[in-house]
Write a protein that holds these residues in place. Structure first.
Motif, PDB file in Angstrom:
ATOM      1  N   GLN A  33       8.770   8.602 -11.988  1.00 37.11           N
ATOM      2  CA  GLN A  33      10.206   8.399 -11.791  1.00 37.11           C
ATOM      3  C   GLN A  33      10.485   7.978 -10.346  1.00 37.11           C
ATOM      4  OE1 GLN A  33      12.946  11.334 -13.225  1.00 37.11           O
ATOM      5  NE2 GLN A  33      11.734  11.776 -15.056  1.00 37.11           N
ATOM      6  N   ALA A  34       9.741   8.550  -9.413  1.00 42.99           N
ATOM      7  CA  ALA A  34       9.907   8.184  -7.998  1.00 42.99           C
ATOM      8  C   ALA A  34       9.549   6.717  -7.785  1.00 42.99           C
ATOM      9  CB  ALA A  34       9.049   9.076  -7.117  1.00 42.99           C
ATOM     10  N   GLU A  35       8.459   6.267  -8.414  1.00 50.36           N
ATOM     11  CA  GLU A  35       8.055   4.864  -8.307  1.00 50.36           C
ATOM     12  C   GLU A  35       9.155   3.946  -8.838  1.00 50.36           C
ATOM     13  OE1 GLU A  35       4.426   4.528 -10.449  1.00 50.36           O
ATOM     14  OE2 GLU A  35       3.183   5.337  -8.823  1.00 50.36           O
TER      15      GLU A  35
ATOM     16  N   GLY B 286       0.886   9.793  -4.889  1.00 55.04           N
ATOM     17  CA  GLY B 286       0.210  10.870  -4.177  1.00 55.04           C
ATOM     18  C   GLY B 286       1.106  11.604  -3.200  1.00 55.04           C
ATOM     19  N   LEU B 287       2.254  11.020  -2.870  1.00 58.78           N
ATOM     20  CA  LEU B 287       3.169  11.636  -1.908  1.00 58.78           C
ATOM     21  C   LEU B 287       4.239  12.483  -2.587  1.00 58.78           C
ATOM     22  CD1 LEU B 287       3.710   8.559   0.454  1.00 58.78           C
ATOM     23  CD2 LEU B 287       2.249  10.523   0.875  1.00 58.78           C
ATOM     24  N   VAL B 288       4.463  12.241  -3.867  1.00 54.93           N
ATOM     25  CA  VAL B 288       5.514  12.960  -4.601  1.00 54.93           C
ATOM     26  C   VAL B 288       4.859  13.971  -5.538  1.00 54.93           C
ATOM     27  CG1 VAL B 288       7.454  12.723  -6.178  1.00 54.93           C
ATOM     28  CG2 VAL B 288       7.012  10.946  -4.478  1.00 54.93           C
ATOM     29  N   ILE B 289       5.212  15.243  -5.379  1.00 50.20           N
ATOM     30  CA  ILE B 289       4.551  16.310  -6.137  1.00 50.20           C
ATOM     31  C   ILE B 289       4.973  16.292  -7.598  1.00 50.20           C
ATOM     32  CG2 ILE B 289       4.307  18.811  -6.359  1.00 50.20           C
ATOM     33  CD1 ILE B 289       4.680  19.012  -3.328  1.00 50.20           C
ATOM     34  N   SER B 290       6.278  16.143  -7.840  1.00 50.09           N
ATOM     35  CA  SER B 290       6.760  16.169  -9.227  1.00 50.09           C
ATOM     36  C   SER B 290       7.341  14.821  -9.609  1.00 50.09           C
ATOM     37  CB  SER B 290       7.814  17.261  -9.405  1.00 50.09           C
ATOM     38  OG  SER B 290       8.933  16.999  -8.593  1.00 50.09           O
TER      39      SER B 290
ATOM     40  N   GLN C 161       0.824  -1.210   0.000  1.00 47.88           N
ATOM     41  CA  GLN C 161       0.000   0.000   0.000  1.00 47.88           C
ATOM     42  C   GLN C 161       0.856   1.257   0.000  1.00 47.88           C
ATOM     43  OE1 GLN C 161      -3.556   0.224   2.376  1.00 47.88           O
ATOM     44  NE2 GLN C 161      -3.542  -1.974   2.757  1.00 47.88           N
ATOM     45  N   LYS C 162       2.000   1.189   0.682  1.00 45.49           N
ATOM     46  CA  LYS C 162       2.889   2.350   0.659  1.00 45.49           C
ATOM     47  C   LYS C 162       3.393   2.588  -0.757  1.00 45.49           C
ATOM     48  CE  LYS C 162       7.053   4.403   2.575  1.00 45.49           C
ATOM     49  NZ  LYS C 162       8.210   4.273   3.484  1.00 45.49           N
ATOM     50  N   MET C 163       3.742   1.518  -1.454  1.00 48.01           N
ATOM     51  CA  MET C 163       4.198   1.651  -2.840  1.00 48.01           C
ATOM     52  C   MET C 163       3.102   2.274  -3.697  1.00 48.01           C
ATOM     53  SD  MET C 163       6.911   1.048  -4.627  1.00 48.01           S
ATOM     54  CE  MET C 163       7.416   0.944  -6.358  1.00 48.01           C
ATOM     55  N   ALA C 164       1.851   1.874  -3.450  1.00 46.57           N
ATOM     56  CA  ALA C 164       0.730   2.411  -4.235  1.00 46.57           C
ATOM     57  C   ALA C 164       0.473   3.883  -3.921  1.00 46.57           C
ATOM     58  CB  ALA C 164      -0.526   1.590  -3.963  1.00 46.57           C
ATOM     59  N   ARG C 165       0.911   4.349  -2.743  1.00 46.65           N
ATOM     60  CA  ARG C 165       0.670   5.737  -2.342  1.00 46.65           C
ATOM     61  C   ARG C 165       1.733   6.702  -2.860  1.00 46.65           C
ATOM     62  NH1 ARG C 165      -0.118   3.318   3.045  1.00 46.65           N
ATOM     63  NH2 ARG C 165      -2.343   3.272   3.564  1.00 46.65           N
ATOM     64  N   ILE C 166       2.817   6.181  -3.409  1.00 45.90           N
ATOM     65  CA  ILE C 166       3.946   7.047  -3.764  1.00 45.90           C
ATOM     66  C   ILE C 166       3.539   8.175  -4.698  1.00 45.90           C
ATOM     67  CG2 ILE C 166       6.115   7.118  -5.072  1.00 45.90           C
ATOM     68  CD1 ILE C 166       6.875   4.490  -3.822  1.00 45.90           C
TER      69      ILE C 166
ATOM     70  N   LEU D 176      12.354   4.617  -9.106  1.00 43.92           N
ATOM     71  CA  LEU D 176      13.518   4.703  -8.228  1.00 43.92           C
ATOM     72  C   LEU D 176      13.331   3.782  -7.014  1.00 43.92           C
ATOM     73  CD1 LEU D 176      16.213   5.942  -7.308  1.00 43.92           C
ATOM     74  CD2 LEU D 176      14.890   7.797  -6.273  1.00 43.92           C
ATOM     75  N   VAL D 177      12.165   3.876  -6.368  1.00 44.29           N
ATOM     76  CA  VAL D 177      11.904   3.054  -5.180  1.00 44.29           C
ATOM     77  C   VAL D 177      11.896   1.579  -5.550  1.00 44.29           C
ATOM     78  CG1 VAL D 177      10.208   2.499  -3.397  1.00 44.29           C
ATOM     79  CG2 VAL D 177      10.661   4.883  -3.974  1.00 44.29           C
ATOM     80  N   ASP D 178      11.281   1.246  -6.684  1.00 46.13           N
ATOM     81  CA  ASP D 178      11.238  -0.148  -7.134  1.00 46.13           C
ATOM     82  C   ASP D 178      12.660  -0.666  -7.378  1.00 46.13           C
ATOM     83  OD1 ASP D 178       9.627  -2.493  -8.187  1.00 46.13           O
ATOM     84  OD2 ASP D 178      10.851  -2.033  -9.943  1.00 46.13           O
ATOM     85  N   GLY D 179      13.495   0.164  -8.008  1.00 49.17           N
ATOM     86  CA  GLY D 179      14.875  -0.244  -8.277  1.00 49.17           C
ATOM     87  C   GLY D 179      15.673  -0.455  -7.013  1.00 49.17           C
ATOM     88  N   LEU D 180      15.518   0.456  -6.053  1.00 55.83           N
ATOM     89  CA  LEU D 180      16.228   0.329  -4.768  1.00 55.83           C
ATOM     90  C   LEU D 180      15.748  -0.921  -4.021  1.00 55.83           C
ATOM     91  CD1 LEU D 180      16.233   4.057  -3.589  1.00 55.83           C
ATOM     92  CD2 LEU D 180      18.194   2.724  -4.355  1.00 55.83           C
ATOM     93  N   GLY D 181      14.449  -1.195  -4.125  1.00 56.26           N
ATOM     94  CA  GLY D 181      13.912  -2.387  -3.479  1.00 56.26           C
ATOM     95  C   GLY D 181      14.499  -3.665  -4.073  1.00 56.26           C
ATOM     96  N   ARG D 182      14.607  -3.699  -5.394  1.00 47.66           N
ATOM     97  CA  ARG D 182      15.172  -4.877  -6.048  1.00 47.66           C
ATOM     98  C   ARG D 182      16.645  -5.055  -5.692  1.00 47.66           C
ATOM     99  NH1 ARG D 182      11.947  -6.982 -10.139  1.00 47.66           N
ATOM    100  NH2 ARG D 182      10.053  -5.753 -10.534  1.00 47.66           N
TER     101      ARG D 182
END
Length: 221
Positions: free
Chosen positions: A207-209, A199-203, A192-197, A211-217
């Motif tokens: 790309q933020a999604e 809405g949490l990132v303005i710009s 759910q946190k991944m799905a909220r990204i 980045l987070v997915d890549g760091l997670g992998r």
């Protein structure tokens, strides 16, 4: 400044926040004790349950060997009642010798055991990979680590734990959540946190999604 808090201080803080919320809900005195609700980190207990639900012959072999080792003084572990699975795994994989009582090596066993405990996370992840299964996430220690100094992340995780238990507030505060239910709730909170990204990132939310997915992998690898 939450970023400067150690785990113990952050845990005291978030337990206080959760306590205030529960007292407001109940209209009476209450206390959120993560040790009571989630229990301490016990990797061998988690591994025992994971292997118990696996059909892997290799896992069964480790479990049987660990049960035999449980009677040996070298493998005694005051932190867990479960068989010393990760210790047995490391002794086998690293070709370590088990010292006998009365020998010079036995006198150095405390240092040896400490070195093995440093590898506990690596052993846990490696065993799960060899069993072709995901690691379980459970315990107060894991929730604090996964919150990473963020009160919002902690409350999201606690909310999922609340949901998966289907208990009223007083019972939720008193009953230990089974490890399997904790694992389900914490993984759901992460999804759910991944799905909220977005809405949490303005710009540039996409790309933020990525980045987070890549760091997670990378972290998983």
């Amino acid at each position: 400044p939450l970023d400067n808090m150690g785990d113990a201080e952050f845990r005291e803080f978030v337990e206080g926040v959760a306590t205030v919320r529960m007292q407001d809900r109940l209209g009476e005195e209450a206390h959120v004790d993560l040790s009571r609700i989630l229990g301490p980190l016990d990797v061998n207990r988690l591994l025992e349950q994971i292997i118990g639900g696996s059909t892997s012959r290799r896992g069964r072999k480790w479990l049987e060997q660990a049960k035999r080792n449980q009677a040996l003084p070298y493998f005694s572990d005051s932190r867990s009642d479960a068989p010393p699975i990760y210790q047995t795994y490391l002794v086998e994989r690293l070709n370590l010798s088990v010292p006998e009582e009365g020998t010079p090596a036995w006198e150095r066993r405390a240092q040896h055991s400490a070195e093995i405990r440093k590898k506990i996370v690596a052993a846990y992840m490696s065993i799960c990979r060899e069993l072709s299964t995901d690691p379980w996430y459970a315990s107060a220690d894991m929730v604090i680590q996964m919150s990473d100094g963020c009160i919002r992340d902690f409350l999201w995780q606690l909310d999922e734990l609340w949901t998966v238990q289907h208990l009223d507030a007083p019972r939720f505060l008193e009953e230990r959540i089974p490890d399997k239910h904790q694992d389900k709730a914490l993984k759901s909170a992460s999804e759910q946190k991944m799905a909220r990204i977005a809405g949490l990132v303005i710009s540039e939310p996409r790309q933020a999604e990525r980045l987070v997915d890549g760091l997670g992998r990378l972290t998983a690898e």
